[in-house]
Design a protein around this motif. Structure first.
Motif, short mmCIF file in Angstrom:
data_model
loop_
_atom_site.label_atom_id
_atom_site.label_comp_id
_atom_site.label_asym_id
_atom_site.label_seq_id
_atom_site.Cartn_x
_atom_site.Cartn_y
_atom_site.Cartn_z
N HIS A 143 -1.94 100.18 0.64
CA HIS A 143 -0.60 100.48 0.65
C HIS A 143 0.66 99.27 1.19
CE1 HIS A 143 -2.23 104.33 0.51
NE2 HIS A 143 -3.25 104.20 1.27
N SER A 144 0.01 98.24 0.87
CA SER A 144 1.10 97.05 1.05
C SER A 144 2.15 97.04 0.40
CB SER A 144 0.07 95.61 1.03
OG SER A 144 0.66 94.69 1.40
N SER A 145 3.21 96.37 0.95
CA SER A 145 4.47 96.37 0.22
C SER A 145 4.83 94.71 0.27
CB SER A 145 5.69 96.98 0.77
OG SER A 145 5.81 96.69 2.23
N ASP A 146 3.79 93.94 0.66
CA ASP A 146 4.11 92.63 0.52
C ASP A 146 4.02 92.04 -0.97
OD1 ASP A 146 3.09 89.64 0.37
OD2 ASP A 146 2.96 89.77 2.35
N PRO A 147 4.79 91.46 -1.33
CA PRO A 147 4.80 90.76 -2.85
C PRO A 147 3.60 90.11 -3.27
CG PRO A 147 6.92 90.12 -1.88
CD PRO A 147 6.05 90.77 -0.77
N TRP A 148 2.97 89.40 -2.44
CA TRP A 148 1.71 88.77 -2.88
C TRP A 148 0.70 89.79 -2.87
CZ3 TRP A 148 -1.21 84.96 -4.22
CH2 TRP A 148 -2.62 84.76 -3.89
N ASP A 149 0.56 90.58 -2.06
CA ASP A 149 -0.49 91.81 -2.28
C ASP A 149 -0.23 92.78 -3.68
OD1 ASP A 149 -1.50 91.09 0.18
OD2 ASP A 149 -0.61 92.60 1.29
N ILE A 150 0.92 92.91 -3.81
CA ILE A 150 1.43 93.59 -5.20
C ILE A 150 0.81 92.95 -6.39
CG2 ILE A 150 3.38 94.52 -6.57
CD1 ILE A 150 4.82 95.29 -3.82
N TYR A 165 -7.36 85.24 2.29
CA TYR A 165 -6.10 85.16 3.00
C TYR A 165 -4.93 86.38 3.19
CZ TYR A 165 -7.71 80.66 1.98
OH TYR A 165 -8.23 79.49 1.68
N LEU A 166 -5.89 87.09 3.66
CA LEU A 166 -5.26 88.69 3.96
C LEU A 166 -5.24 89.05 5.37
CD1 LEU A 166 -7.07 90.51 1.06
CD2 LEU A 166 -4.76 89.61 0.96
N GLY A 167 -4.15 89.73 5.94
CA GLY A 167 -4.14 90.16 7.26
C GLY A 167 -4.12 88.86 8.08
N ASP A 168 -4.54 89.17 9.40
CA ASP A 168 -4.57 88.32 10.49
C ASP A 168 -5.88 87.42 10.39
OD1 ASP A 168 -6.84 90.05 11.26
OD2 ASP A 168 -5.59 91.01 12.78
N GLY A 169 -5.81 86.59 11.41
CA GLY A 169 -7.12 85.47 11.31
C GLY A 169 -8.37 86.22 11.35
N GLU A 170 -8.64 87.28 12.26
CA GLU A 170 -9.84 88.09 12.32
C GLU A 170 -10.42 88.71 10.96
OE1 GLU A 170 -11.45 91.94 14.81
OE2 GLU A 170 -10.31 90.42 15.89
N THR A 171 -9.34 89.31 10.11
CA THR A 171 -9.64 89.64 8.96
C THR A 171 -10.14 88.77 7.93
OG1 THR A 171 -8.03 91.71 9.34
CG2 THR A 171 -8.65 91.23 7.08
N SER A 172 -9.42 87.64 7.97
CA SER A 172 -9.60 86.41 7.04
C SER A 172 -11.16 85.94 7.55
CB SER A 172 -8.66 85.40 7.14
OG SER A 172 -7.52 85.79 6.83
N LEU A 173 -11.33 85.87 8.60
CA LEU A 173 -12.87 85.35 8.99
C LEU A 173 -13.82 86.30 8.55
CD1 LEU A 173 -14.81 83.57 10.33
CD2 LEU A 173 -14.11 84.69 12.70
#
Length: 105
Positions: free
Chosen positions: A23-30, A74-82
Motif C-alpha cells: 500500500h505504499s505510495s513511495d516512488p521507490w516502492d512503486i 532498505y525498507l521502513g525504519d531501522g528495526e524493519t531493515s534489521l
C-alpha cells in the motif's frame, strides 16, 4: 561451472516485503513492488531450494554465490531493515551449511 551472480529471496523475506510495499505510495516502492510481488513470489526458483538445485543441475552449475537484489533490506525504519537483514543472512547461512558444495552467501 560457477555462477557468481545468483539472486535468492528467502520466502519469509518475500512475504514480509510484499506486505510492506503493498500500500505504499513511495516512488521507490512503486518501482520494485511489481517485480517482487509478481516475478519473484511467483517463481519458486527464486526461493525454493530444491527447484533451484534441479535447475542448477540441468544447466551444469556446480555452485552459486547467492545474494538478494532489489529492494534489499532498505525498507521502513531501522528495526524493519534489521529484521529483513536477519531473515536473509540466517537463511543464506543455513543454505551454505546445508549445501556447502553448492552455495556461497
Amino acid at each position: 561451472m560457477i555462477d557468481i551472480h545468483a539472486h535468492f529471496y528467502p520466502i519469509e523475506y518475500v512475504e514480509e516485503i510484499v506486505k510492506l510495499g503493498e500500500h505504499s505510495s513511495d516512488p521507490w516502492d512503486i518501482g520494485w513492488y511489481p517485480q517482487v510481488a509478481g516475478k519473484v513470489s511467483g517463481n519458486p526458483k527464486m526461493w525454493a531450494v530444491e527447484e533451484r538445485l534441479e535447475e542448477m543441475d540441468r544447466a551444469g552449475v556446480e555452485i552459486q554465490a547467492l545474494s538478494t537484489a532489489t529492494p534489499n533490506v532498505y525498507l521502513g525504519d531501522g528495526e524493519t531493515s534489521l529484521h529483513l537483514a536477519q531473515i536473509i543472512n540466517d537463511t543464506l547461512a543455513g543454505l551454505c551449511r546445508r549445501y556447502p558444495d553448492r552455495f556461497r552467501g
